[in-house]
Write a protein that holds these residues in place. Structure first.
Motif, mmCIF file in Angstrom:
data_model
loop_
_atom_site.group_PDB
_atom_site.id
_atom_site.type_symbol
_atom_site.label_atom_id
_atom_site.label_comp_id
_atom_site.label_asym_id
_atom_site.label_seq_id
_atom_site.Cartn_x
_atom_site.Cartn_y
_atom_site.Cartn_z
ATOM 1 N N ARG A 182 0.927 -1.205 -0.067
ATOM 2 C CA ARG A 182 -0.015 0.070 -0.046
ATOM 3 C C ARG A 182 0.793 1.295 -0.032
ATOM 4 N NH1 ARG A 182 -5.274 -0.254 1.001
ATOM 5 N NH2 ARG A 182 -5.413 1.902 1.910
ATOM 6 N N LYS A 183 0.414 2.209 -0.812
ATOM 7 C CA LYS A 183 1.191 3.569 -0.696
ATOM 8 C C LYS A 183 0.996 4.533 0.496
ATOM 9 C CE LYS A 183 3.162 6.552 -3.647
ATOM 10 N NZ LYS A 183 4.251 6.317 -4.633
ATOM 11 N N GLN A 221 -2.391 7.791 6.857
ATOM 12 C CA GLN A 221 -3.980 7.743 7.191
ATOM 13 C C GLN A 221 -4.115 8.501 8.464
ATOM 14 O OE1 GLN A 221 -4.688 3.594 7.275
ATOM 15 N NE2 GLN A 221 -5.301 3.312 5.378
ATOM 16 N N THR A 237 -6.528 7.292 -4.520
ATOM 17 C CA THR A 237 -5.889 6.782 -3.131
ATOM 18 C C THR A 237 -6.703 7.678 -2.283
ATOM 19 O OG1 THR A 237 -4.009 6.196 -4.184
ATOM 20 C CG2 THR A 237 -3.834 6.371 -1.855
ATOM 21 N N ASP A 288 -9.137 5.638 0.698
ATOM 22 C CA ASP A 288 -8.809 5.721 2.073
ATOM 23 C C ASP A 288 -9.890 6.389 2.860
ATOM 24 O OD1 ASP A 288 -6.626 4.130 1.753
ATOM 25 O OD2 ASP A 288 -5.213 5.797 1.802
#
Length: 136
Positions: free
Chosen positions: A47-48, A54, A88, A92
């Protein structure tokens, strides 16, 4: 000298070790295929977005919840140094439970209308619950 479990059935091993048969079967299959029971590295691309990214994303959205995904992506890129796309960011945010919603249009109550509503309420403040239900 062999293991005392080698000549046992999966059911016997499961009963002796008090673990599910499916677990015993999976371990035996893994040993026969790979020669080891060690956890293998996960398949697929890592995962980037990191855990810290996050956390920063959640902070950014809570601080100013009307930002677009593009501006949030730029903010994360400058603050964390992560090169992430708007897709992305959206993915997220959806995973965290944030979803884009248009604000409900709520008309303002004019002074004239507020006065009329107050007069209506004062004229009916002695009503019973049953009389009030007739209006609704």
């Amino acid at each position: 000298m062999g293991c005392h479990l080698c000549n046992k059935s999966i059911r016997d091993i499961s009963w002796l070790l008090n673990i599910p048969r499916s677990t015993v079967s999976g371990i035996i299959t893994k040993w026969k295929q790979l020669g080891t029971t060690a956890t293998q590295p996960p398949s697929g691309r890592p995962r980037k977005m990191t855990e810290w990214g996050q956390h920063m994303l959640k902070r950014t959205v809570r601080r100013s919840h009307q930002l677009s995904a593009e501006s949030i992506a730029k903010d994360i890129q400058t603050s964390c140094g992560l090169q992430i796309s708007t897709t992305t960011v959206r993915r997220d945010l959806h995973g965290m439970g944030f979803h884009g919603r248009a604000a409900a249009a709520k008309p303002y109550i004019t002074k004239c209308n507020a006065k009329r509503r107050m007069q209506w309420c004062k004229a009916r403040h002695h009503w019973t619950l049953e009389q009030g239900r007739c209006v609704l």
